[in-house]
Design an enzyme around this catalytic site. Structure first.
Site, mmCIF file in Angstrom:
data_model
loop_
_atom_site.group_PDB
_atom_site.id
_atom_site.type_symbol
_atom_site.label_atom_id
_atom_site.label_comp_id
_atom_site.label_asym_id
_atom_site.label_seq_id
_atom_site.Cartn_x
_atom_site.Cartn_y
_atom_site.Cartn_z
ATOM 1 N N GLU A 82 1.036 -1.332 0.116
ATOM 2 C CA GLU A 82 0.020 0.029 0.054
ATOM 3 C C GLU A 82 0.956 1.207 0.071
ATOM 4 O O GLU A 82 1.586 1.437 0.895
ATOM 5 C CB GLU A 82 -0.864 0.063 1.232
ATOM 6 N N CYS A 135 -2.097 9.096 2.408
ATOM 7 C CA CYS A 135 -1.889 8.571 1.128
ATOM 8 C C CYS A 135 -3.046 8.768 0.157
ATOM 9 O O CYS A 135 -2.772 8.746 -1.115
ATOM 10 C CB CYS A 135 -1.905 7.069 1.328
HETATM 11 N N1 LIG Z 1 -1.652 3.441 0.658
HETATM 12 C C1 LIG Z 1 -1.503 3.441 1.749
HETATM 13 O O1 LIG Z 1 -2.307 2.646 2.467
HETATM 14 C C2 LIG Z 1 -0.795 4.160 2.443
HETATM 15 C C3 LIG Z 1 -0.940 4.545 4.021
HETATM 16 C C4 LIG Z 1 -0.018 5.483 4.770
HETATM 17 C C5 LIG Z 1 1.020 5.955 4.044
HETATM 18 N N2 LIG Z 1 1.277 5.685 2.476
HETATM 19 C C6 LIG Z 1 2.457 6.143 2.174
HETATM 20 O O2 LIG Z 1 3.527 6.182 2.919
HETATM 21 C C7 LIG Z 1 4.522 7.293 2.588
HETATM 22 C C8 LIG Z 1 4.950 8.074 3.846
HETATM 23 O O3 LIG Z 1 5.450 7.345 4.892
HETATM 24 P P1 LIG Z 1 7.254 7.441 4.990
HETATM 25 O O4 LIG Z 1 7.873 8.673 4.295
HETATM 26 O O5 LIG Z 1 7.354 6.991 6.498
HETATM 27 O O6 LIG Z 1 7.441 5.970 4.024
HETATM 28 P P2 LIG Z 1 8.741 5.166 4.238
HETATM 29 O O7 LIG Z 1 8.554 4.270 3.042
HETATM 30 O O8 LIG Z 1 9.999 6.003 4.387
HETATM 31 O O9 LIG Z 1 8.470 4.239 5.644
HETATM 32 C C9 LIG Z 1 7.516 3.574 5.826
HETATM 33 C C10 LIG Z 1 8.090 2.253 6.794
HETATM 34 O O10 LIG Z 1 9.094 1.495 6.126
HETATM 35 C C11 LIG Z 1 10.112 1.252 6.801
HETATM 36 N N3 LIG Z 1 11.239 1.440 6.021
HETATM 37 C C12 LIG Z 1 11.884 2.552 5.458
HETATM 38 N N4 LIG Z 1 12.807 1.893 4.696
HETATM 39 C C13 LIG Z 1 12.966 0.834 4.818
HETATM 40 C C14 LIG Z 1 13.838 -0.209 3.880
HETATM 41 N N5 LIG Z 1 14.471 -0.054 3.093
HETATM 42 N N6 LIG Z 1 13.234 -1.601 3.991
HETATM 43 C C15 LIG Z 1 12.157 -2.070 4.877
HETATM 44 N N7 LIG Z 1 11.368 -0.915 5.484
HETATM 45 C C16 LIG Z 1 11.811 0.281 5.591
HETATM 46 C C17 LIG Z 1 10.193 2.518 7.700
HETATM 47 O O11 LIG Z 1 10.875 2.333 8.856
HETATM 48 C C18 LIG Z 1 8.546 2.772 8.042
HETATM 49 O O12 LIG Z 1 8.089 1.913 8.973
HETATM 50 C C19 LIG Z 1 3.794 8.008 1.769
HETATM 51 O O13 LIG Z 1 4.119 7.930 0.307
HETATM 52 C C20 LIG Z 1 2.169 7.867 1.762
HETATM 53 O O14 LIG Z 1 1.357 7.836 0.662
HETATM 54 C C21 LIG Z 1 0.498 4.867 2.022
#
Ligand SMILES: NC(=O)c1ccc[n+]([C@@H]2O[C@H](COP(=O)([O-])OP(=O)(O)OC[C@H]3O[C@@H](n4cnc5c(N)ncnc54)[C@H](O)[C@@H]3O)[C@@H](O)[C@H]2O)c1
Length: 521
Positions: free
Chosen positions: A255, A289
């Site tokens: 997601e 999101c």
């Molecule tokens: N589609 C949905 O349901 C939904 C819901 C909420 C947020 N989002 C999206 O999330 C983004 C915002 O969140 P963010 O900036 O924290 O995202 P992010 O991808 O930086 O981090 C999300 C999660 O992934 C972990 N993470 C980061 N790098 C990683 C890696 N290399 N391997 C494994 N895990 C890793 C982080 O620690 C965190 O727990 C936006 O793009 C938003 O649209 C999507």
């Protein structure tokens, strides 16, 4: 100010205070002097250890009758309900979400638990007729195994519950890795689950940064300890997770980000469209999101829409999130820095509307009517950028902050093209009073979720949630549809003929037929 909470990974009930992955201080983004939590981050081995604990716990949890697992999940919901205000306050304190929205977020967990209580008594399989006599076919839903769930900070409780609740209900054991920026909310929600009767080794909590998570997950997959990954976060990280899982022949639930369009037809009720654009563009400071990316307005009403939208944004209450505001701070300074970079995408030929300034709100760069004091928080001005076209970087970049683009179109076909052309496919909305437009838009839209006369944001616990393209791989959360993520279909055939019957070979003869027969009428 409340005392900082101590957070760490909890694996099979044991707390890992070693901080092999460093220490993190989680700050209140509305008041940076308020330390919400001190987090001992684990290194990569924690993910492996947690997956191993979950693997060991799997047979017993999978053998627990589904209606019983349903009752455990429901008890979790009841505990969340009796802690609703405390959890909502913690969400607001840790990530700056306005309190009313935090309450809504907690309600969504309760709704999810209630929904899956019932599913525990269903989890239906099927009986299927066989092509042979004295033989019966069946299908069963079986749990996938160990599920690793990695979630983002912007929905620190509701979105994780969309994974955790069905995963547990279906008989899977879980390793949950909440976002670092919402470590305290993660710990609180897990604590409520354990108190509700979810065994400690059935739900393991790993507090780690992205890099350690990736390395640990990769090792756990290599060792065959993980059967399913659920990831919510950025498209960039989702792609890396997807590649990693693909190497292990696994298909994760992804997601990801969005650039959600809202189309305003000339026949739309403009005030309603403005209300929808305001809520989805600026609610939660654009950090959903499903936040609105660009509004596309039919030319006849473009100027009028922009005038009303700009006025609404100017009057919107922005400020301290425990007060009645449309939005509060950004979750972290990292997000504010990124937001300021996105502002650079605004080309010189765009017109910026609806704000007394751009960038950070401070005493030196104030916003009229700000609720409270901006000095100790991470606040940014709401920004409307007019003149966005499909050629602009802004058209295809998720800005994850309070920035809404506005563009124009002449025909319905053009609007559909603009709504689909940016690569994302999470949510899309149309405002129109013509039902035919509404149905045609739904039919031609690539988004996983389409709203008619409603904003791009919002979800209900029993409706599929998810996106396509850069927004995800088509997996869906919520409702009965998520069961396909956390169970696999197993078929069984039972032959009681007393002899070996071979499908396709031992055919049962059909009654004689005359297929040349024609009616003489
Ligand atoms: N589609 C949905 O349901 C939904 C819901 C909420 C947020 N989002 C999206 O999330 C983004 C915002 O969140 P963010 O900036 O924290 O995202 P992010 O991808 O930086 O981090 C999300 C999660 O992934 C972990 N993470 C980061 N790098 C990683 C890696 N290399 N391997 C494994 N895990 C890793 C982080 O620690 C965190 O727990 C936006 O793009 C938003 O649209 C999507």
């Amino acid at each position: 100010m409340a005392e900082p909470l101590a957070c760490a990974s909890v694996i099979a009930g044991s707390t890992d205070t070693g901080a092999a992955g460093g220490e993190l201080t989680s700050l209140n983004p509305a008041q940076l002097t308020d330390v919400v939590a001190r987090v001992a981050l684990s290194g990569p081995p924690a993910m492996v250890e947690a997956a191993r604990a979950a693997r060991e716990a799997f047979p017993a949890w999978a053998a627990t009758p589904a209606p019983v697992r349903g009752q455990v999940v429901q008890r979790w919901g009841r505990l969340v309900e009796s802690n609703k205000e405390a959890l909502a306050r913690l969400i607001t304190r840790e990530i700056g979400k306005p309190y009313a929205e935090s309450l809504g977020e907690v309600q969504e967990i309760i709704d999810t638990c209630d929904f899956f209580l019932g599913e525990g008594r269903r989890l239906y399989g099927q009986t299927v007729p066989s092509e042979m006599p004295d033989k019966q076919l069946f299908t069963f839903r079986v749990p996938v195994g160990v599920s690793v769930i990695i979630t983002a900070a912007n929905f620190p409780a509701a979105v994780p519950s969309w994974y955790l609740v069905p995963a547990l209900l279906c008989g899977n054991t879980v390793v949950w890795k909440p976002a670092e920026l919402s470590a305290a909310v993660g710990q609180a929600l897990a604590e409520l689950a354990w108190h509700a009767g979810v065994p400690a080794s059935v739900l393991n909590l790993v507090q780690a940064n992205g890099e350690a998570t990736f390395t640990g997950l990769s090792q756990a997959l290599e060792q065959g300890l993980v059967d399913k990954v659920g990831f919510t976060g950025s498209t960039e990280v989702g792609r890396a997770i997807s590649e990693l899982c693909g190497r292990h022949l696994q298909s994760p639930c992804l997601e990801l980000g969005g650039k959600n369009p809202l189309v305003v037809m000339a026949d739309a009720k403009l005030d309603l469209a403005v209300e929808g654009a305001l809520f989805s563009g600026f609610g939660s400071a654009g950090q959903r999101c499903t936040s609105l990316g660009t509004v596309f307005v039919q030319r006849e009403v473009h100027e009028e829409f922009l005038r009303r939208f700009t006025a609404a944004v100017e009057q919107a209450a922005i400020g301290e999130p425990m007060r009645e505001v449309l939005y509060g701070p950004l979750i972290d300074t990292r997000y504010a820095e990124r937001f300021e970079q996105y502002l650079e995408l605004v080309q010189p030929h765009h017109t910026v509307h609806g704000s007394t300034g751009t960038g950070r709100i401070t005493d030196a760069n104030p916003r009229k009517g700000f609720v409270g004091s901006p000095e100790q928080g991470i606040y940014v001005h709401p920004t409307i950028v007019d003149g966005v076209t499909a050629q602009d970087a802004l058209y295809r970049t998720e800005t994850f902050g309070p920035l809404v683009g506005v563009g124009g179109f002449d025909t319905f076909d053009e609007a559909v093209e603009l709504a689909n052309g940016h690569g994302y496919g999470l949510s899309a909305a149309i405002y129109t009073t013509d039902a035919a437009n509404a149905f045609r838009f739904r039919q031609r839209c690539r988004a996983g979720m389409v709203s008619v006369n409603n904003s791009t944001s919002g979800a209900e616990a029993h409706l599929p949630f998810g996106g396509n393209g850069l927004s995800g791989n088509g997996s869906r959360q919520s409702g009965i549809w998520v069961l396909d993520q956390f169970t696999r279909w197993q078929s069984m055939n039972w032959d009681y003929a007393g002899k070996l019957q071979k499908a396709q070979m031992d055919l049962v003869a059909l009654p004689e037929a005359d297929l040349d027969y024609r009616l003489d009428v």
